[in-house]
Scaffold this motif. Structure first.
Motif, mmCIF file in Angstrom:
data_model
loop_
_atom_site.group_PDB
_atom_site.id
_atom_site.type_symbol
_atom_site.label_atom_id
_atom_site.label_comp_id
_atom_site.label_asym_id
_atom_site.label_seq_id
_atom_site.Cartn_x
_atom_site.Cartn_y
_atom_site.Cartn_z
ATOM 1 N N SER A 146 0.849 -1.181 0.000
ATOM 2 C CA SER A 146 0.000 0.000 0.000
ATOM 3 C C SER A 146 0.887 1.234 0.000
ATOM 4 O O SER A 146 2.119 1.136 0.056
ATOM 5 C CB SER A 146 -0.928 0.008 1.228
ATOM 6 N N GLY A 147 0.264 2.422 -0.089
ATOM 7 C CA GLY A 147 1.008 3.666 -0.010
ATOM 8 C C GLY A 147 2.102 3.775 -1.054
ATOM 9 O O GLY A 147 1.948 3.350 -2.203
ATOM 10 N N GLN A 148 3.241 4.341 -0.645
ATOM 11 C CA GLN A 148 4.339 4.579 -1.580
ATOM 12 C C GLN A 148 4.902 3.280 -2.135
ATOM 13 O O GLN A 148 5.345 3.231 -3.293
ATOM 14 C CB GLN A 148 5.445 5.384 -0.892
ATOM 15 N N ARG A 149 4.884 2.223 -1.344
ATOM 16 C CA ARG A 149 5.405 0.933 -1.825
ATOM 17 C C ARG A 149 4.612 0.453 -3.035
ATOM 18 O O ARG A 149 5.195 -0.013 -4.022
ATOM 19 C CB ARG A 149 5.348 -0.094 -0.704
ATOM 20 N N ALA A 188 -2.831 7.850 -6.812
ATOM 21 C CA ALA A 188 -2.767 9.292 -6.562
ATOM 22 C C ALA A 188 -1.333 9.711 -6.242
ATOM 23 O O ALA A 188 -0.853 10.739 -6.734
ATOM 24 C CB ALA A 188 -3.706 9.664 -5.419
ATOM 25 N N LEU A 189 -0.640 8.908 -5.445
ATOM 26 C CA LEU A 189 0.753 9.221 -5.118
ATOM 27 C C LEU A 189 1.646 9.176 -6.352
ATOM 28 O O LEU A 189 2.577 9.977 -6.483
ATOM 29 C CB LEU A 189 1.271 8.221 -4.072
ATOM 30 N N ALA A 190 1.362 8.239 -7.251
ATOM 31 C CA ALA A 190 2.209 8.042 -8.435
ATOM 32 C C ALA A 190 1.761 8.868 -9.633
ATOM 33 O O ALA A 190 2.380 8.799 -10.694
ATOM 34 C CB ALA A 190 2.230 6.562 -8.806
ATOM 35 N N GLY A 191 0.673 9.637 -9.488
ATOM 36 C CA GLY A 191 0.183 10.440 -10.603
ATOM 37 C C GLY A 191 -0.486 9.631 -11.688
ATOM 38 O O GLY A 191 -0.473 10.022 -12.862
ATOM 39 N N ASN A 242 -13.073 8.067 -2.777
ATOM 40 C CA ASN A 242 -12.472 9.268 -3.344
ATOM 41 C C ASN A 242 -13.034 10.528 -2.690
ATOM 42 O O ASN A 242 -12.297 11.475 -2.410
ATOM 43 C CB ASN A 242 -12.712 9.309 -4.853
ATOM 44 N N GLY A 243 -14.350 10.519 -2.454
ATOM 45 C CA GLY A 243 -14.995 11.702 -1.923
ATOM 46 C C GLY A 243 -14.852 11.899 -0.433
ATOM 47 O O GLY A 243 -14.891 13.034 0.061
ATOM 48 N N GLU A 244 -14.665 10.796 0.318
ATOM 49 C CA GLU A 244 -14.678 10.894 1.769
ATOM 50 C C GLU A 244 -13.336 10.627 2.438
ATOM 51 O O GLU A 244 -13.057 11.184 3.502
ATOM 52 C CB GLU A 244 -15.709 9.901 2.344
ATOM 53 N N PHE A 245 -12.497 9.775 1.851
ATOM 54 C CA PHE A 245 -11.354 9.264 2.596
ATOM 55 C C PHE A 245 -9.981 9.614 2.035
ATOM 56 O O PHE A 245 -9.031 9.732 2.796
ATOM 57 C CB PHE A 245 -11.441 7.736 2.717
ATOM 58 N N LEU A 246 -9.828 9.723 0.735
ATOM 59 C CA LEU A 246 -8.475 9.854 0.202
ATOM 60 C C LEU A 246 -7.779 11.124 0.667
ATOM 61 O O LEU A 246 -6.580 11.110 0.952
ATOM 62 C CB LEU A 246 -8.476 9.789 -1.327
ATOM 63 N N ALA A 247 -8.498 12.210 0.750
ATOM 64 C CA ALA A 247 -7.870 13.460 1.170
ATOM 65 C C ALA A 247 -7.588 13.481 2.658
ATOM 66 O O ALA A 247 -6.659 14.156 3.113
ATOM 67 C CB ALA A 247 -8.749 14.644 0.786
ATOM 68 N N ALA A 248 -8.381 12.741 3.442
ATOM 69 C CA ALA A 248 -8.268 12.834 4.897
ATOM 70 C C ALA A 248 -7.904 11.506 5.549
ATOM 71 O O ALA A 248 -8.001 11.370 6.766
ATOM 72 C CB ALA A 248 -9.585 13.332 5.481
ATOM 73 N N GLY A 249 -7.485 10.520 4.756
ATOM 74 C CA GLY A 249 -7.166 9.215 5.302
ATOM 75 C C GLY A 249 -5.826 9.198 5.998
ATOM 76 O O GLY A 249 -5.208 10.239 6.236
ATOM 77 N N ALA A 253 -1.606 11.749 3.278
ATOM 78 C CA ALA A 253 -2.833 12.135 2.593
ATOM 79 C C ALA A 253 -2.512 12.404 1.128
ATOM 80 O O ALA A 253 -1.509 13.029 0.813
ATOM 81 C CB ALA A 253 -3.436 13.368 3.251
ATOM 82 N N THR A 254 -3.351 11.913 0.243
ATOM 83 C CA THR A 254 -3.029 11.972 -1.176
ATOM 84 C C THR A 254 -3.874 12.964 -1.945
ATOM 85 O O THR A 254 -3.465 13.442 -2.990
ATOM 86 C CB THR A 254 -3.230 10.585 -1.814
ATOM 87 N N GLY A 255 -5.066 13.251 -1.476
ATOM 88 C CA GLY A 255 -6.042 13.957 -2.282
ATOM 89 C C GLY A 255 -6.723 12.970 -3.217
ATOM 90 O O GLY A 255 -6.276 11.837 -3.392
ATOM 91 N N PRO A 256 -7.833 13.367 -3.807
ATOM 92 C CA PRO A 256 -8.568 12.458 -4.689
ATOM 93 C C PRO A 256 -7.733 12.014 -5.878
ATOM 94 O O PRO A 256 -6.900 12.755 -6.386
ATOM 95 C CB PRO A 256 -9.770 13.302 -5.134
ATOM 96 N N VAL A 257 -7.962 10.788 -6.319
ATOM 97 C CA VAL A 257 -7.318 10.271 -7.511
ATOM 98 C C VAL A 257 -8.142 10.668 -8.732
ATOM 99 O O VAL A 257 -9.337 10.981 -8.610
ATOM 100 C CB VAL A 257 -7.174 8.733 -7.417
ATOM 101 N N ARG A 258 -7.542 10.679 -9.903
ATOM 102 C CA ARG A 258 -8.291 10.876 -11.151
ATOM 103 C C ARG A 258 -9.062 9.588 -11.426
ATOM 104 O O ARG A 258 -8.498 8.590 -11.857
ATOM 105 C CB ARG A 258 -7.342 11.204 -12.297
#
Length: 445
Positions: A146-149, A188-191, A242-249, A253-258
């Motif tokens: 998960s995350g950066q890995r 989201a982290l990887a664009g 995307n709407g509830e958790f990605l920005a505040a998880g 924190a990643t912000g919403p993904v495309r």
């Protein structure tokens, strides 16, 4: 351009899609959902299928609608697919084979979840990295990443877009939805962009049920605060994540993904899997039938006890028991008068997992009214009566039940002698709050 093997197979899928369009006719409320981006705007994916034409009224999956639109949302992108044996067309071809054979799609990688891309690994395991012998594509292992890995895996794979297509079963602790969540955060982290191809919730989606996870108890069987039986599809969950958790998880924190979601056509919230007209492929080794999925949200709670949840039998999660249990448990469970289900005295010998090779007594669930059946209440009723009817009852020493239920409340209430209604009443307020949030992200009527 000459028709290569990829071109011929791709053309076959398009011809099949065109045949299905005429059979369906005008789109209804669910069909109109189409493909939606992060903002929820309707896209152009049409209501059609791949392969041989089917009768009007059959559910068309997100993949079928993607194919009917000529894979427009994937145009010009290097694509990686997160899937397993459930990622199939209506005529039972695997989507990886179909995408690889179609020159309109640049499929460069496959990503396998828990149990693996080919579905051979047992619970808590995966198949590791490999190369798919059918297509020659590299297969990456997402399990326990998960995350950066995981973001680094996507970067190394050289993809632009992550496509997710896996059959879920509607329970918070079934890990594929958290693979989706982890992939969204990593993308989201990887664009990278994410496209979710929707499939039915096999147990219906009329309501949510059970306790909502509390964040201190988050794990891979529940990353975020959703209900135990969420009553949503994968695409709906992706929108909620995307709407509830990605920005505040959890950090970072990643912000919403495309995000683009490609909805099904023909699916209604009250539909069970047998009404979809789609072939069932076991999503994991111990999920052999839709009946298993129907019981799972309640009976998987027994993973947190010293009783067998039926692994190592032909009907996992439909039989429960242990050495020394007799008919009194079934009698006590039936005495609760829970709607939609009967409990029958049962005996079985697991071939692996708990109590392997030993004759276990216990109960078999027989669901006689799917509409009335509440698997979570049934699971709580079985915990309550097992504790009362069998002196050997115990929780797993690591309190895994708390991860499954999302807090320590169920365990402590059952230990205190609470009944089903008292336990269910404890989660009612949290469930009502979740249902209000959930309603904002639903795609189907």
């Amino acid at each position: 351009m000459t028709l290569s093997r990829r071109g011929v197979l791709g053309l076959a899928g398009v011809v099949g899609s065109a045949g299905a369009v005429g059979a369906l006719g005008a789109a209804g409320p669910a069909e109109a959902a189409g493909a939606t981006g992060a903002g929820g705007a309707a896209g152009a994916a049409g209501a059609a299928g791949t392969g041989a034409p089917r009768a009007a009224g059959r559910v068309r999956t997100g993949f079928e609608r993607l194919a009917a639109d000529g894979y427009a949302v994937l145009a010009g992108q290097k694509v990686g697919v997160v899937t397993n044996p459930t990622g199939i067309t209506a005529d039972a071809r695997h989507l990886v084979d179909v995408l690889h054979a179609d020159e309109r799609v640049d499929l460069v990688a496959v990503f396998g979840p828990e149990h693996g891309f080919r579905g051979t690994a047992q619970a808590g395991d995966s198949e590791g990295a490999a190369r798919d012998p059918a297509t020659g594509l590299p297969v990456y292992d997402t399990y326990d990443k998960s995350g950066q890995r995981l973001a680094d895996v996507f970067t190394a794979a050289g993809i632009d877009t992550v496509v997710f297509d896996i059959q879920d079963v509607g329970a918070r602790f079934y890990t594929y939805i958290w693979t989706l969540y982890d992939c969204m955060r990593a993308a989201a982290l990887a664009g990278k962009a994410v496209v979710v191809l929707d499939r039915p919730n096999p147990v219906g989606g009329r309501r949510a049920a059970g306790p909502v996870l509390e964040r201190p108890y988050a794990s891979f069987v529940g990353r975020e605060p959703i209900a135990l039986a969420h009553g949503m599809t994968a695409a709906e969950l992706a929108r909620l994540f995307n709407g509830e958790f990605l920005a505040a998880g959890p950090a970072p924190a990643t912000g919403p993904v495309r995000l683009t979601t490609v909805a099904m056509s023909g699916w209604r919230r009250g539909s069970f899997f047998g009404e979809t007209g789609l072939p069932w492929v076991p999503p994991s080794p111990n999920m052999p039938t839709p009946d298993t999925a129907l019981a799972y949200a309640g009976t998987c709670l027994f993973e947190g006890t010293n009783l067998s949840e039926g692994r190592g039998t032909t009907t996992p999660f439909e039989v429960l028991g242990a050495e020394g249990i007799d008919r009194r448990w079934a009698e006590a469970a039936n005495g609760l008068g829970l709607p939609g289900v009967w409990f029958r005295e049962a005996y079985f010998t697991p071939t692996f997992s708990k109590h392997v090779g030993k004759v276990c007594g216990g109960v078999r669930l027989i669901v006689h009214d799917r509409e009335a059946f509440d698997p979570v209440r049934a699971g709580i009723g079985l915990l309550v009566t097992a504790r009362r009817a069998w002196s050997g009852f115990g929780w797993r020493a690591d309190h895994w039940i708390d991860r499954l239920t999302g807090s320590d409340r169920v365990r402590t209430l059952v230990d205190a002698g609470a009944g089903v209604e008292e336990v269910a009443g404890d989660w009612a307020a949290g469930l009502a709050r979740f249902e209000a949030v959930r309603a904002q992200y639903l795609l189907y009527s």
